[in-house]
Design a protein around this motif. Structure first.
Motif, PDB file in Angstrom:
ATOM      1  N   MET A  78       0.886  -1.142   0.070  1.00 18.86           N
ATOM      2  CA  MET A  78       0.085   0.162  -0.097  1.00 18.86           C
ATOM      3  C   MET A  78       0.864   1.283  -0.111  1.00 18.86           C
ATOM      4  N   VAL A  79       0.308   2.284  -0.618  1.00 19.31           N
ATOM      5  CA  VAL A  79       1.086   3.615  -0.561  1.00 19.31           C
ATOM      6  C   VAL A  79       0.360   4.684   0.003  1.00 19.31           C
ATOM      7  N   ASP A  80       0.516   5.108   0.968  1.00 21.29           N
ATOM      8  CA  ASP A  80      -0.280   6.078   1.754  1.00 21.29           C
ATOM      9  C   ASP A  80       0.259   7.193   1.578  1.00 21.29           C
ATOM     10  N   VAL A  81      -0.793   8.053   0.811  1.00 25.95           N
ATOM     11  CA  VAL A  81      -0.459   9.545   0.219  1.00 25.95           C
ATOM     12  C   VAL A  81      -0.751  10.837   1.150  1.00 25.95           C
ATOM     13  N   PHE A  82       0.212  11.406   1.447  1.00 23.10           N
ATOM     14  CA  PHE A  82       0.308  12.740   2.321  1.00 23.10           C
ATOM     15  C   PHE A  82       0.764  13.890   1.141  1.00 23.10           C
ATOM     16  N   ARG A  83       0.091  13.998   0.059  1.00 24.58           N
ATOM     17  CA  ARG A  83       0.494  15.014  -0.794  1.00 24.58           C
ATOM     18  C   ARG A  83      -0.742  15.746  -1.273  1.00 24.58           C
ATOM     19  N   ALA A  84      -0.527  16.624  -1.868  1.00 28.24           N
ATOM     20  CA  ALA A  84      -1.765  17.831  -2.269  1.00 28.24           C
ATOM     21  C   ALA A  84      -2.463  16.897  -3.102  1.00 28.24           C
ATOM     22  N   PRO A  85      -3.893  17.008  -3.106  1.00 26.89           N
ATOM     23  CA  PRO A  85      -4.816  16.349  -4.119  1.00 26.89           C
ATOM     24  C   PRO A  85      -4.392  16.441  -5.519  1.00 26.89           C
ATOM     25  N   SER A  86      -3.634  17.595  -6.012  1.00 26.86           N
ATOM     26  CA  SER A  86      -3.503  17.865  -7.356  1.00 26.86           C
ATOM     27  C   SER A  86      -2.252  17.047  -7.694  1.00 26.86           C
ATOM     28  N   GLN A  87      -1.492  16.461  -6.787  1.00 27.93           N
ATOM     29  CA  GLN A  87      -0.445  15.609  -6.878  1.00 27.93           C
ATOM     30  C   GLN A  87      -0.806  14.052  -7.065  1.00 27.93           C
ATOM     31  N   LEU A  88      -2.061  13.739  -6.979  1.00 25.48           N
ATOM     32  CA  LEU A  88      -2.523  12.371  -6.676  1.00 25.48           C
ATOM     33  C   LEU A  88      -2.133  11.711  -8.033  1.00 25.48           C
ATOM     34  N   SER A  89      -2.582  12.298  -9.130  1.00 26.22           N
ATOM     35  CA  SER A  89      -2.448  11.755 -10.617  1.00 26.22           C
ATOM     36  C   SER A  89      -1.208  11.440 -10.780  1.00 26.22           C
ATOM     37  N   ALA A  90      -0.369  12.126 -10.542  1.00 25.03           N
ATOM     38  CA  ALA A  90       1.376  11.879 -10.671  1.00 25.03           C
ATOM     39  C   ALA A  90       1.697  10.706  -9.763  1.00 25.03           C
ATOM     40  N   VAL A  91       1.260  10.724  -8.517  1.00 28.42           N
ATOM     41  CA  VAL A  91       1.369   9.413  -7.692  1.00 28.42           C
ATOM     42  C   VAL A  91       0.992   8.181  -8.324  1.00 28.42           C
ATOM     43  N   VAL A  92      -0.392   8.413  -8.728  1.00 29.41           N
ATOM     44  CA  VAL A  92      -0.841   6.931  -9.492  1.00 29.41           C
ATOM     45  C   VAL A  92      -0.009   6.666 -10.722  1.00 29.41           C
ATOM     46  N   ASP A  93       0.695   7.507 -11.468  1.00 25.07           N
ATOM     47  CA  ASP A  93       1.491   7.240 -12.635  1.00 25.07           C
ATOM     48  C   ASP A  93       2.662   6.521 -11.984  1.00 25.07           C
ATOM     49  N   GLU A  94       3.322   7.112 -10.878  1.00 28.19           N
ATOM     50  CA  GLU A  94       4.581   6.565 -10.315  1.00 28.19           C
ATOM     51  C   GLU A  94       4.131   5.031  -9.592  1.00 28.19           C
ATOM     52  N   VAL A  95       3.039   4.740  -9.209  1.00 27.92           N
ATOM     53  CA  VAL A  95       2.643   3.536  -8.676  1.00 27.92           C
ATOM     54  C   VAL A  95       2.467   2.616  -9.758  1.00 27.92           C
ATOM     55  N   LEU A  96       1.872   2.983 -10.938  1.00 27.37           N
ATOM     56  CA  LEU A  96       1.710   2.025 -11.800  1.00 27.37           C
ATOM     57  C   LEU A  96       2.648   1.795 -12.689  1.00 27.37           C
ATOM     58  N   ALA A  97       3.983   2.424 -12.520  1.00 30.99           N
ATOM     59  CA  ALA A  97       5.150   1.962 -13.183  1.00 30.99           C
ATOM     60  C   ALA A  97       6.095   1.167 -12.180  1.00 30.99           C
ATOM     61  N   LEU A  98       5.645   0.909 -11.061  1.00 32.72           N
ATOM     62  CA  LEU A  98       6.310  -0.074 -10.129  1.00 32.72           C
ATOM     63  C   LEU A  98       5.922  -1.451 -10.494  1.00 32.72           C
ATOM     64  N   ASP A  99       7.066  -2.578 -10.431  1.00 32.08           N
ATOM     65  CA  ASP A  99       6.748  -3.912 -10.821  1.00 32.08           C
ATOM     66  C   ASP A  99       7.286  -4.345  -9.465  1.00 32.08           C
ATOM     67  N   PRO A 100       6.923  -5.144  -8.448  1.00 27.62           N
ATOM     68  CA  PRO A 100       5.445  -5.387  -8.757  1.00 27.62           C
ATOM     69  C   PRO A 100       4.490  -4.335  -8.215  1.00 27.62           C
ATOM     70  N   ARG A 101       3.324  -4.026  -8.577  1.00 32.53           N
ATOM     71  CA  ARG A 101       2.444  -3.071  -8.156  1.00 32.53           C
ATOM     72  C   ARG A 101       2.054  -2.961  -6.631  1.00 32.53           C
ATOM     73  N   PRO A 102       1.881  -2.090  -5.879  1.00 33.70           N
ATOM     74  CA  PRO A 102       1.231  -2.115  -4.910  1.00 33.70           C
ATOM     75  C   PRO A 102      -0.271  -2.506  -5.004  1.00 33.70           C
ATOM     76  N   ALA A 103      -1.180  -2.976  -4.145  1.00 37.63           N
ATOM     77  CA  ALA A 103      -2.480  -3.469  -4.257  1.00 37.63           C
ATOM     78  C   ALA A 103      -3.414  -2.205  -3.930  1.00 37.63           C
ATOM     79  N   VAL A 104      -2.936  -1.216  -3.290  1.00 37.98           N
ATOM     80  CA  VAL A 104      -3.862  -0.088  -2.801  1.00 37.98           C
ATOM     81  C   VAL A 104      -3.113   1.315  -2.745  1.00 37.98           C
ATOM     82  N   ILE A 105      -3.779   2.154  -3.050  1.00 39.74           N
ATOM     83  CA  ILE A 105      -3.258   3.672  -2.887  1.00 39.74           C
ATOM     84  C   ILE A 105      -4.481   4.211  -1.917  1.00 39.74           C
ATOM     85  N   TRP A 106      -3.792   4.810  -1.003  1.00 40.01           N
ATOM     86  CA  TRP A 106      -4.595   5.316   0.427  1.00 40.01           C
ATOM     87  C   TRP A 106      -4.348   6.959   0.347  1.00 40.01           C
ATOM     88  N   GLY A 107      -5.342   7.762   0.040  1.00 38.05           N
ATOM     89  CA  GLY A 107      -5.029   9.123   0.062  1.00 38.05           C
ATOM     90  C   GLY A 107      -5.719   9.683   1.752  1.00 38.05           C
TER      91      GLY A 107
END
Length: 145
Positions: A78-107
């Motif tokens: 899981m990635v627990d996100v303490f960032r501005a909401p405007s940065q969440l899309s970039a965080v999702v892109d970073e998570v999707l580039a990981l191998d293996p991918r985390p199962a959860v993104i938590w804002g």
């Protein structure tokens, strides 16, 4: 998924199934909410990896900080996100580039971007937004302290 309301079972299953959590935006400052959340998660038995480029190589609560999610040398659940909401899309892109991918993104509280959540969910990730594990955990789980 409707992110205005989460079924208790959805969040409870996440909190029971994840073991390794990357805290994105971790801070060594004890007055910051992310510091308290990290401390709580560690106390509950989770393996927590702090992520913050400004503190890379330092320690927060005994855990070594990495600069980016891609710098973590082990799978993360899981990635627990303490960032501005405007940065969440970039965080999702970073998570999707990981191998293996985390199962959860938590804002965390205030972190919500429905389009970013839709992109993550389309890739098979579970998403929680505008919630905090510190509040949800005692309400939903019975994991031993």
């Amino acid at each position: 998924m409707n992110h205005d309301h989460y079924a208790s079972t959805y969040i409870c299953n996440i909190l029971r199934q994840v073991h390794t959590i990357a805290v994105l935006g971790a801070s060594p400052n004890p007055s910051r909410p992310c510091h308290g959340v990290m401390d709580f998660l560690i106390a509950k038995g989770y393996h927590v990896i702090p992520v913050n480029p400004g503190h890379a190589g330092k320690q927060i609560l005994g855990q070594t900080v990495v600069a980016h999610l891609s710098d973590i040398g082990e799978p993360v659940d899981m990635v627990d996100v303490f960032r501005a909401p405007s940065q969440l899309s970039a965080v999702v892109d970073e998570v999707l580039a990981l191998d293996p991918r985390p199962a959860v993104i938590w804002g965390e509280y205030g972190v919500r971007d429905d389009a970013a959540a839709e992109k993550a969910e389309a890739a098979g990730l579970r998403v929680v937004m505008d919630r905090c594990p510190v509040t949800e955990f005692p309400r939903l789980t019975h994991r031993a302290s």
